[in-house]
Scaffold this motif. Structure first.
Motif, PDB file in Angstrom:
ATOM      1  N   ARG A   6       0.816  -1.210   0.000  1.00 36.72           N
ATOM      2  CA  ARG A   6       0.000   0.000   0.000  1.00 36.72           C
ATOM      3  C   ARG A   6       0.850   1.261   0.000  1.00 36.72           C
ATOM      4  O   ARG A   6       0.537   2.247  -0.664  1.00 36.72           O
ATOM      5  CB  ARG A   6      -0.916   0.026   1.221  1.00 36.72           C
ATOM      6  N   ASN A 291      -4.756  -7.685   8.028  1.00 36.49           N
ATOM      7  CA  ASN A 291      -4.581  -7.174   6.669  1.00 36.49           C
ATOM      8  C   ASN A 291      -5.031  -5.722   6.563  1.00 36.49           C
ATOM      9  O   ASN A 291      -4.369  -4.894   5.939  1.00 36.49           O
ATOM     10  CB  ASN A 291      -5.427  -8.003   5.698  1.00 36.49           C
ATOM     11  N   ARG A 292      -6.153  -5.426   7.170  1.00 37.71           N
ATOM     12  CA  ARG A 292      -6.714  -4.092   7.091  1.00 37.71           C
ATOM     13  C   ARG A 292      -5.795  -3.080   7.773  1.00 37.71           C
ATOM     14  O   ARG A 292      -5.521  -1.993   7.254  1.00 37.71           O
ATOM     15  CB  ARG A 292      -8.089  -4.082   7.752  1.00 37.71           C
ATOM     16  N   ARG A 295      -2.799  -2.296   5.563  1.00 39.19           N
ATOM     17  CA  ARG A 295      -3.088  -1.364   4.483  1.00 39.19           C
ATOM     18  C   ARG A 295      -3.160   0.064   4.998  1.00 39.19           C
ATOM     19  O   ARG A 295      -2.664   1.000   4.353  1.00 39.19           O
ATOM     20  CB  ARG A 295      -4.406  -1.727   3.811  1.00 39.19           C
ATOM     21  N   LYS A 307      -7.882   5.492   8.209  1.00 37.78           N
ATOM     22  CA  LYS A 307      -8.241   5.225   9.607  1.00 37.78           C
ATOM     23  C   LYS A 307      -8.817   3.826   9.759  1.00 37.78           C
ATOM     24  O   LYS A 307      -9.669   3.411   8.974  1.00 37.78           O
ATOM     25  CB  LYS A 307      -9.278   6.242  10.080  1.00 37.78           C
ATOM     26  N   PRO A 309     -11.308   1.253  11.142  1.00 47.20           N
ATOM     27  CA  PRO A 309     -12.697   1.465  11.586  1.00 47.20           C
ATOM     28  C   PRO A 309     -13.074   0.721  12.854  1.00 47.20           C
ATOM     29  O   PRO A 309     -14.171   0.922  13.368  1.00 47.20           O
ATOM     30  CB  PRO A 309     -13.506   0.935  10.398  1.00 47.20           C
ATOM     31  N   VAL A 311     -13.371  -3.156  15.016  1.00 42.26           N
ATOM     32  CA  VAL A 311     -13.908  -4.482  14.728  1.00 42.26           C
ATOM     33  C   VAL A 311     -15.229  -4.638  15.481  1.00 42.26           C
ATOM     34  O   VAL A 311     -15.548  -3.858  16.380  1.00 42.26           O
ATOM     35  CB  VAL A 311     -12.925  -5.587  15.167  1.00 42.26           C
TER      36      VAL A 311
END
Lengths: 435, 435
Positions: A6, A291-292, A295, A307, A309, A311
């Protein structure tokens, strides 16, 4: 590697270097049990991106290079080349510490005996595969996701499996009691011996190889022992850098994945995240979250502004002929947090009841009394894919929706897919009357 | 029957009487094609509630009683007892007109020839079943949901099927063109001959039985002809009562399912509903919508206050080895409404790519340019159950969510269920960059 990709994509001029202690990058750790069981062809299938592919994107990847220190003031790291035996200092502008978690090895598992394993990496899996040859009995210590997936996959290979769990039930931390019982019954139906309320005290061995597990309930014979009692975040480098850890023991980061030290980011299994239902910091290391975070860290390190978010506590697993899913909070978890929670249980079918392959599906929905706010869901179904509808509840939790909003939803219906009233609507209907 | 049950449950003192023209109440119409194909054992399996069960709840059910007139001023209805041949006036305080839809029979289908059918009721299905005995060739006129489900189920019984569609593609009204093509290819792969752009002009017959379908592209030989060209709302009684119809031709009701005439309600397939994405009145007669309307009407008629939440245009069907789902608006529909819409297409796998039974899944997401508001989704997958994740998008449309909100969702991941990034997240990610 998500962060590296990314960052480079966001800013093509960025010089991105990845240091990896081991020899493998970017693999699907969640697939490890399935290679052992045969549902995945081979270990290489789990590799998402090779070092060559990364280099093709202009990212430098240094395998078998262990980062052993951080000087946040000087903005340098200490790197040990495990092959050459050399140690160097490398400068950075932005540093990501994505060291993940390690499988916990209790004292009794700190052994020289062959045949004792954890399962976290591809080399771990390959070692288990080797140990399995000629073995007959496996003892799995720990009844969480990984232990359960291993039980299924090792049974498929004809091994006799005993599962040892310290707590009163398996799947204990993720499900309420009636759902735990269903999981245990399913595992037992497939000839896995489950021993709950059992503490492991040591191992027995002969000729350098493990022969059994000593417990407070006697010795369990085993040719192979797999320790699946949980994971702990790898925070040594974060500590070395002076970065703050949270109460969970994992890295404390803000929504931009920044640690408390300027220029240093953390992302992945070693980090806490925000739980959107409770608004508390949690450490729930799972693939999508990691993974999120990667990125988001990558974009921010390259000058962007992304940002995390949060979980909602979604988890899913297959064990033998059952799919099991959860999201949000269980009744037990909600009560543990002092919430005035109520749960309803519904039994329905995943497809129209009259349709040939309809299977029973159980749903528990949990909501907050008074406000009616939905708190969580648990699902179990022998057609394992049918519990993926947990995602609808996850979506609803993201919006902090109520039980009656859920009931309003125009969900898809045709006989091969659900009943007219999808089981989620049936459960929401029942829940509306309780909150 | 949903209304009757709810009314009685809401107010146990209410005197609830149901008049049914035919001999069957409360059946799963969506299951009709599957009885013909064998995935449902028999016709009786489709019966959800028998008259005896309803009577057990204190609801009076009068079968073979046709309501032929309404006097809204006097609050009476005219009822014709089809067995006794008697006609009486019956009083009401609240009247529900739940007359549903009828299958359209074009002029050419108004025939005395045996072997020409529609499929709307259990007797229709039983008539088709009888016609099928000894038959070899079936011609299905119409390529919508019902026609497609019939094609699959009749092929399963060894019949040779030709499908005739007036428009340029089958599944034309529910999907965008690339998805229509996939459906047609799947149907053709299973040896169904599909003739698009073909108008039926008449029928051929011999000895009182149909032998073929005359079209502007020649005669199609057939022992059985099924007309599946759509439905029309049964509004005669509404008209008789002076109730307003909407532009769609179906009953115009408010969110309480009240018609324009005081004391008269309408619910089910004969009603319009509000589309939450477009905020327009639509007539999309489907099982869940009809059931939901019935419950709401029942509560309101018994003195309660329930409101219909609207629909988001969710639909799902299986055809041979494909699951197909949609919700919201297609690109075509969005453009037709003058919206500045953009769609992205994503190909992924329904389970982790490396997992044994992973199947390709196609997702199209559509959003409004500028605002980023999600407008709709279409999904296709050979593992038919995997397209049920359309419900996540339906949930998101209920909240009028954006593409980037969808991307934030903590959806369930384990290899037997999805990839780390569920295909919906992959599609949302791509869409975010287009809006």
């Amino acid at each position: 590697m998500s962060a590296a990709s990314r960052a480079k994509r966001f800013n093509g001029d960025a010089e991105v270097t990845v240091f990896e202690r081991g020899s493998v990058i970017s693999y699907g750790a969640c697939g490890l049990p399935y290679v052992l069981g045969g549902a995945v062809d081979d270990w290489d299938s789990l590799i998402a991106r090779t070092p060559e592919q990364m280099r093709g994107r202009g990212i430098s990847v240094r395998l078998r290079h262990e980062v052993t220190g951080v000087d946040a003031g000087a903005r340098t790291i200490t790197v040990h080349d495990r092959d050459k035996g050399q140690t160097t200092q490398e400068p950075y502008d932005k540093l990501l510490i994505a060291t993940g978690v390690s499988a916990i090895r209790p004292d009794w598992a700190q052994t020289e005996l062959a045949g004792v394993h954890v399962l976290r990496t591809i080399p771990d899996g390959q070692a288990i595969e080797k140990s399995m040859r000629g073995a007959k009995r496996v003892c799995i210590v720990g009844g969480g996701y990984i232990g359960l997936e291993l039980a299924e996959n090792l049974c498929r290979q004809g091994l006799t499996v005993t599962m040892v769990e310290r707590g009163p039930e398996i799947a204990g931390r993720t499900l309420d009691h009636p759902y735990q019982v269903q999981v245990r019954q399913e595992v037992e139906r497939h000839s896995v011996e489950v021993r709950c309320n059992t503490n492991v005290t040591g191992l027995t061995g002969k000729g350098g190889r493990v022969t059994g597990v000593e417990t407070d309930g006697g010795i369990i014979r085993a040719d192979v022992v797999i320790v699946a009692v949980g994971v702990k975040p790898n925070v040594e480098l974060l500590r070395a850098a002076g970065a703050r850890l949270g109460k969970t023991g994992a890295a404390s980061v803000n929504v931009r994945q920044e640690t408390s030290v300027e220029g240093i980011y953390a992302a992945g299994d070693n980090c806490e995240s925000i739980h959107r239902v409770t608004r508390r910091k949690v450490h729930i290391p799972l693939g999508l979250t990691a993974n999120r975070m990667g990125r988001i860290a990558g974009v921010n390190m390259a000058g962007g502004d992304a940002k995390f978010p949060g979980v909602v506590g979604t988890g899913i697993f297959k064990v033998f002929g059952l799919g099991v899913a959860r999201t949000g909070l269980t009744q037990t978890e909600a009560e543990g947090l002092g919430l005035d929670a109520v749960s309803v249980d519904v039994k329905s079918t995943d497809h129209a009841g009259y349709y040939a392959d309809a299977q029973p599906i159980d749903v528990r929905l949990t909501a907050e009394k008074g406000t009616g706010r939905l708190l969580g869901a648990q699902l179990i179904c022998p057609n394992h894919q049918s519990v993926k509808r947990v995602d609808v509840i996850a979506a609803h939790l993201h919006g902090r929706g109520k039980a009656d909003d859920l009931f309003q939803m125009d969900l898809a219906y045709a006989p091969p897919f659900s009943g007219v009233w999808d089981v989620l609507l049936v459960a929401a209907d029942k829940l509306m009357r309780e909150v």
